[in-house]
Motif scaffolding. Sequence first.
Motif, PDB file in Angstrom:
ATOM      1  N   GLN A   1       0.837  -1.202   0.000  1.00  0.00           N
ATOM      2  CA  GLN A   1       0.000   0.000   0.000  1.00  0.00           C
ATOM      3  C   GLN A   1       0.872   1.253   0.000  1.00  0.00           C
ATOM      4  O   GLN A   1       0.583   2.225  -0.713  1.00  0.00           O
ATOM      5  N   SER A   2       1.920   1.239   0.796  1.00  0.00           N
ATOM      6  CA  SER A   2       2.836   2.375   0.836  1.00  0.00           C
ATOM      7  C   SER A   2       3.512   2.583  -0.521  1.00  0.00           C
ATOM      8  O   SER A   2       3.645   3.716  -0.998  1.00  0.00           O
ATOM      9  N   TYR A   3       3.951   1.482  -1.123  1.00  0.00           N
ATOM     10  CA  TYR A   3       4.581   1.561  -2.441  1.00  0.00           C
ATOM     11  C   TYR A   3       3.593   2.109  -3.476  1.00  0.00           C
ATOM     12  O   TYR A   3       3.946   2.975  -4.288  1.00  0.00           O
ATOM     13  N   GLU A   4       2.349   1.624  -3.425  1.00  0.00           N
ATOM     14  CA  GLU A   4       1.322   2.100  -4.357  1.00  0.00           C
ATOM     15  C   GLU A   4       1.113   3.605  -4.211  1.00  0.00           C
ATOM     16  O   GLU A   4       1.077   4.342  -5.211  1.00  0.00           O
ATOM     17  N   LEU A   5       0.980   4.073  -2.970  1.00  0.00           N
ATOM     18  CA  LEU A   5       0.767   5.504  -2.744  1.00  0.00           C
ATOM     19  C   LEU A   5       1.955   6.333  -3.226  1.00  0.00           C
ATOM     20  O   LEU A   5       1.768   7.419  -3.795  1.00  0.00           O
ATOM     21  N   SER A   6       3.170   5.829  -3.004  1.00  0.00           N
ATOM     22  CA  SER A   6       4.342   6.591  -3.466  1.00  0.00           C
ATOM     23  C   SER A   6       4.377   6.672  -4.990  1.00  0.00           C
ATOM     24  O   SER A   6       4.742   7.705  -5.557  1.00  0.00           O
ATOM     25  N   ARG A   7       4.005   5.580  -5.679  1.00  0.00           N
ATOM     26  CA  ARG A   7       3.984   5.592  -7.151  1.00  0.00           C
ATOM     27  C   ARG A   7       2.885   6.517  -7.666  1.00  0.00           C
ATOM     28  O   ARG A   7       3.076   7.233  -8.651  1.00  0.00           O
ATOM     29  N   LEU A   8       1.703   6.495  -7.021  1.00  0.00           N
ATOM     30  CA  LEU A   8       0.619   7.389  -7.437  1.00  0.00           C
ATOM     31  C   LEU A   8       0.996   8.855  -7.213  1.00  0.00           C
ATOM     32  O   LEU A   8       0.675   9.717  -8.038  1.00  0.00           O
ATOM     33  N   SER A   9       1.689   9.124  -6.116  1.00  0.00           N
ATOM     34  CA  SER A   9       2.152  10.485  -5.853  1.00  0.00           C
ATOM     35  C   SER A   9       3.151  10.923  -6.916  1.00  0.00           C
ATOM     36  O   SER A   9       3.095  12.053  -7.424  1.00  0.00           O
ATOM     37  N   HIS A  10       4.072  10.036  -7.252  1.00  0.00           N
ATOM     38  CA  HIS A  10       5.060  10.354  -8.287  1.00  0.00           C
ATOM     39  C   HIS A  10       4.383  10.584  -9.633  1.00  0.00           C
ATOM     40  O   HIS A  10       4.722  11.529 -10.366  1.00  0.00           O
ATOM     41  N   ALA A  11       3.386   9.760  -9.960  1.00  0.00           N
ATOM     42  CA  ALA A  11       2.646   9.929 -11.218  1.00  0.00           C
ATOM     43  C   ALA A  11       1.910  11.269 -11.239  1.00  0.00           C
ATOM     44  O   ALA A  11       1.880  11.958 -12.267  1.00  0.00           O
ATOM     45  N   ALA A  12       1.320  11.667 -10.106  1.00  0.00           N
ATOM     46  CA  ALA A  12       0.624  12.955 -10.039  1.00  0.00           C
ATOM     47  C   ALA A  12       1.598  14.109 -10.232  1.00  0.00           C
ATOM     48  O   ALA A  12       1.284  15.095 -10.924  1.00  0.00           O
ATOM     49  N   ASN A  13       2.784  13.992  -9.640  1.00  0.00           N
ATOM     50  CA  ASN A  13       3.800  15.042  -9.817  1.00  0.00           C
ATOM     51  C   ASN A  13       4.249  15.133 -11.273  1.00  0.00           C
ATOM     52  O   ASN A  13       4.450  16.232 -11.797  1.00  0.00           O
ATOM     53  N   LEU A  14       4.413  13.993 -11.913  1.00  0.00           N
ATOM     54  CA  LEU A  14       4.780  13.996 -13.333  1.00  0.00           C
ATOM     55  C   LEU A  14       3.691  14.647 -14.177  1.00  0.00           C
ATOM     56  O   LEU A  14       3.979  15.406 -15.109  1.00  0.00           O
ATOM     57  N   ARG A  15       2.437  14.354 -13.858  1.00  0.00           N
ATOM     58  CA  ARG A  15       1.321  14.950 -14.600  1.00  0.00           C
ATOM     59  C   ARG A  15       1.344  16.467 -14.469  1.00  0.00           C
ATOM     60  O   ARG A  15       1.139  17.207 -15.441  1.00  0.00           O
ATOM     61  N   LYS A  16       1.626  16.970 -13.260  1.00  0.00           N
ATOM     62  CA  LYS A  16       1.714  18.419 -13.053  1.00  0.00           C
ATOM     63  C   LYS A  16       2.849  19.020 -13.882  1.00  0.00           C
ATOM     64  O   LYS A  16       2.687  20.084 -14.493  1.00  0.00           O
ATOM     65  N   GLU A  17       3.980  18.345 -13.898  1.00  0.00           N
ATOM     66  CA  GLU A  17       5.112  18.833 -14.694  1.00  0.00           C
ATOM     67  C   GLU A  17       4.774  18.845 -16.173  1.00  0.00           C
ATOM     68  O   GLU A  17       5.121  19.792 -16.896  1.00  0.00           O
TER      69      GLU A  17
END
Length: 116
Positions: A21-37
């Motif tokens: 679950q922690s790994y999933e949340l970190s990947r989703l957070s990273h994906a959201a940051n990439l989308r913003k960029e």
Amino acid sequence: MNYKTQPPWEFLLSASRNSLQSYELSRLSHAANLRKEITQLLDSWLEENTAAMLARWLMEQRERPATREQGDPSIAATSNGDRSPATDSRSKTSQVVSDNFFVDQTGSPPDFRSRP
């Protein structure tokens, strides 16, 4: 930038539910940051292209002969404000062409059906 194409399989296969679950949340957070960029990059790209197109349009307007813009009788104003020659070098007169392809078609308004 460092992009890994393979997930950490050993970790994922042996991890607990909480770790996954922690790994999933970190990947989703990273994906959201990439989308913003990406969104910021696309906005910048659009602004730069718009500025370049404006500069190109201004250069083309300045390159037009002064006589065309100062009341040359062979120039007719079109409905959208553009100016185009009223005569054509191939014929004595030319016809105005509309960009409305459906202007000659007559049709009935769409039939809106109410739901039963």
